[in-house]
Design a protein around this motif. Sequence first.
Motif, mmCIF file in Angstrom:
data_model
loop_
_atom_site.group_PDB
_atom_site.id
_atom_site.type_symbol
_atom_site.label_atom_id
_atom_site.label_comp_id
_atom_site.label_asym_id
_atom_site.label_seq_id
_atom_site.Cartn_x
_atom_site.Cartn_y
_atom_site.Cartn_z
ATOM 1 N N LEU A 59 0.780 -1.300 0.086
ATOM 2 C CA LEU A 59 -0.041 -0.107 -0.052
ATOM 3 C C LEU A 59 0.883 1.182 -0.043
ATOM 4 O O LEU A 59 0.560 2.340 -0.737
ATOM 5 N N ALA A 60 1.944 1.163 0.809
ATOM 6 C CA ALA A 60 2.807 2.251 0.611
ATOM 7 C C ALA A 60 3.458 2.701 -0.806
ATOM 8 O O ALA A 60 3.498 3.826 -1.111
ATOM 9 N N ARG A 61 3.656 1.456 -1.425
ATOM 10 C CA ARG A 61 4.311 1.905 -2.846
ATOM 11 C C ARG A 61 2.982 2.518 -3.704
ATOM 12 O O ARG A 61 3.271 3.336 -4.437
ATOM 13 N N VAL A 62 1.909 1.664 -3.574
ATOM 14 C CA VAL A 62 0.926 2.319 -4.473
ATOM 15 C C VAL A 62 0.405 3.686 -4.226
ATOM 16 O O VAL A 62 0.035 4.296 -5.166
ATOM 17 N N TYR A 63 0.158 4.044 -2.887
ATOM 18 C CA TYR A 63 -0.285 5.500 -2.598
ATOM 19 C C TYR A 63 0.859 6.385 -2.398
ATOM 20 O O TYR A 63 0.749 7.906 -1.998
ATOM 21 N N GLY A 64 2.045 5.982 -2.407
ATOM 22 C CA GLY A 64 3.203 6.954 -2.278
ATOM 23 C C GLY A 64 3.279 7.596 -0.756
ATOM 24 O O GLY A 64 3.700 8.839 -0.518
ATOM 25 N N ILE A 65 3.023 6.730 0.234
ATOM 26 C CA ILE A 65 3.251 7.112 1.599
ATOM 27 C C ILE A 65 4.129 6.245 2.360
ATOM 28 O O ILE A 65 4.292 5.145 1.875
ATOM 29 N N PRO A 66 4.379 6.499 3.504
ATOM 30 C CA PRO A 66 5.629 5.681 4.061
ATOM 31 C C PRO A 66 4.780 4.428 4.850
ATOM 32 O O PRO A 66 3.647 4.588 5.488
ATOM 33 N N THR A 67 5.495 3.058 5.280
ATOM 34 C CA THR A 67 4.882 2.341 5.998
ATOM 35 C C THR A 67 4.698 2.846 7.512
ATOM 36 O O THR A 67 5.636 3.583 7.863
ATOM 37 N N GLY A 68 3.796 2.434 8.170
ATOM 38 C CA GLY A 68 3.750 2.992 9.616
ATOM 39 C C GLY A 68 2.342 2.752 10.229
ATOM 40 O O GLY A 68 1.615 1.655 9.565
ATOM 41 N N VAL A 69 1.998 3.428 11.141
ATOM 42 C CA VAL A 69 0.641 3.223 11.962
ATOM 43 C C VAL A 69 -0.192 4.612 11.687
ATOM 44 O O VAL A 69 0.167 5.531 12.197
ATOM 45 N N PRO A 70 -1.322 4.324 10.816
ATOM 46 C CA PRO A 70 -2.065 5.559 10.816
ATOM 47 C C PRO A 70 -2.883 5.943 11.823
ATOM 48 O O PRO A 70 -3.301 5.182 12.714
ATOM 49 N N VAL A 71 -3.014 7.295 12.034
ATOM 50 C CA VAL A 71 -3.745 7.927 13.219
ATOM 51 C C VAL A 71 -5.166 8.168 12.825
ATOM 52 O O VAL A 71 -5.549 8.803 11.946
ATOM 53 N N VAL A 72 -6.222 7.412 13.260
ATOM 54 C CA VAL A 72 -7.630 7.458 12.679
ATOM 55 C C VAL A 72 -8.402 8.766 13.426
ATOM 56 O O VAL A 72 -8.981 9.452 12.946
ATOM 57 N N SER A 73 -8.195 8.734 14.831
ATOM 58 C CA SER A 73 -8.978 9.688 15.462
ATOM 59 C C SER A 73 -7.885 10.089 16.702
ATOM 60 O O SER A 73 -6.982 9.359 17.213
ATOM 61 N N VAL A 74 -8.066 11.394 17.484
ATOM 62 C CA VAL A 74 -7.486 11.813 18.416
ATOM 63 C C VAL A 74 -8.312 12.351 19.505
ATOM 64 O O VAL A 74 -9.329 12.738 19.266
ATOM 65 N N VAL A 75 -8.241 11.773 20.695
ATOM 66 C CA VAL A 75 -9.076 12.207 22.035
ATOM 67 C C VAL A 75 -8.841 13.773 22.062
ATOM 68 O O VAL A 75 -7.828 14.158 22.436
ATOM 69 N N PRO A 76 -10.179 14.507 22.096
ATOM 70 C CA PRO A 76 -9.885 16.111 22.194
ATOM 71 C C PRO A 76 -9.233 16.240 23.553
ATOM 72 O O PRO A 76 -9.786 15.824 24.697
ATOM 73 N N GLY A 77 -8.039 17.157 23.664
ATOM 74 C CA GLY A 77 -7.697 17.559 24.977
ATOM 75 C C GLY A 77 -6.731 16.435 25.531
ATOM 76 O O GLY A 77 -6.156 16.754 26.493
ATOM 77 N N GLY A 78 -6.556 15.338 24.680
ATOM 78 C CA GLY A 78 -5.557 14.274 25.260
ATOM 79 C C GLY A 78 -4.108 14.673 24.841
ATOM 80 O O GLY A 78 -3.693 15.732 24.341
ATOM 81 N N PRO A 79 -3.353 13.662 25.399
ATOM 82 C CA PRO A 79 -1.839 14.073 25.254
ATOM 83 C C PRO A 79 -1.499 14.301 23.754
ATOM 84 O O PRO A 79 -0.695 15.066 23.347
ATOM 85 N N ALA A 80 -1.952 13.425 23.055
ATOM 86 C CA ALA A 80 -1.468 13.521 21.273
ATOM 87 C C ALA A 80 -2.114 14.870 20.773
ATOM 88 O O ALA A 80 -1.368 15.401 19.868
ATOM 89 N N ASP A 81 -3.165 14.988 21.336
ATOM 90 C CA ASP A 81 -3.849 16.340 20.832
ATOM 91 C C ASP A 81 -3.250 17.315 21.014
ATOM 92 O O ASP A 81 -3.017 18.498 20.414
ATOM 93 N N GLN A 82 -2.808 17.744 22.466
ATOM 94 C CA GLN A 82 -1.978 18.682 22.922
ATOM 95 C C GLN A 82 -0.570 18.894 22.334
ATOM 96 O O GLN A 82 0.036 19.899 22.246
ATOM 97 N N ALA A 83 0.075 17.703 21.804
ATOM 98 C CA ALA A 83 1.170 17.776 21.155
ATOM 99 C C ALA A 83 1.202 18.091 19.495
ATOM 100 O O ALA A 83 2.297 18.370 19.013
ATOM 101 N N GLY A 84 -0.088 18.138 19.234
ATOM 102 C CA GLY A 84 -0.381 18.539 17.637
ATOM 103 C C GLY A 84 -0.360 17.063 16.561
ATOM 104 O O GLY A 84 -0.466 17.578 15.525
#
Length: 352
Positions: A274-299
């Motif tokens: 999929l990475a080759r087909v769509y020109g994106i890196p391998t890894g773990v996609p973020v589907v959603s972020v908890v509002p006000g949570g640690p990840a959200d606050q970090a950007g």
Amino acid sequence: MRKGLLLLVVFSFVATGCSWFGRGNPTPTPGPYPAPAAAPQPAPTGAVDLEQAVIAAVERTTPSVVSIGTDQGGLGSGIIVSEDGQILTNAHVVAGSRLLAVGLPDGRTFRGRVVAADGSVDLALVKIDAQGLPAAALGDSDQLKPGQFVIAIGNPLGYYRTVTFGVISATNRNVRAGPGGQGLENMIQTSAPINPGNSGGPLVNLRGEVVGVNTAAAIDPTLGEKAEGIAFAVPVNTAKQRLQQWARAAAGAPAAPAQPFLGVTLGETIDPFLARVYGIPTGVPVVSVVPGGPADQAGIRPGDIIVQADGRRVETAAELVEIIRSKRPGDKLEVRVWRRGQELTLTVTLGG
């Protein structure tokens, strides 16, 4: 009429073209039906063994499956987990309800009260004043394999203690309950049909052991209809961890150390194809972020692909979870994400 309770998770599917056989051709005249056999043919030995195993598992588990009615008109299911009336169910089944009516298989009804709940894993514990109840056997969800036979038992649409059958389709699924809804991680995917009212009931192996708590069914957003054969359950090992934590809290024992919390719902791993087909890196996609949570606050934002954490390359969600679990709440975690063709390094302060 009571409304059955069930989370719906949204998926997108790729539509494929199909053609009709015989379009424009007259319908052929059917041939004569074959004569019926003189006597029913015996079922293959393997089929009989499977059938008996399913029946035995259902008979072992059904006495531990209850119905849960809420003061909001909802109906769900639950699993007796102790002889003194502790019942495991989904948090969304009992959310917002003060009065619960718990129906036992023997016809008795008790008033139930919620004694603990954790929306992050969609589990709750209900207590009724009863003794000598048949507690369900709890299995080991870490041992589940795709293709393994499982049975779902519950009260879909008010049809009490309905039994459906399927297989483990996959494990470690990360799903989201509707647009903008809560994220549920490490879920069991099963083909056993689950409908409104099944929520909180057991997913059982052929030994009659509970391996999951039936929770959600998938819907196809393009059609707005439930997708057949795609349902999800909370792993029973997650439930056992919560039961132990709640028991310690009820006994006044020191709480278990808090677990570090990133505050994201992760999608399926992006593999090299999929990475080759769509020109994106391998890894773990973020589907959603908890509002006000640690990840959200970090950007960190939905759509980001996490490619590195704590200086280590991340290929799968399991690798990322392992890194997070090696930390403590309050620790700083450097996370590198890919976003629209650029890589960004962000520092997250883990929650607890």
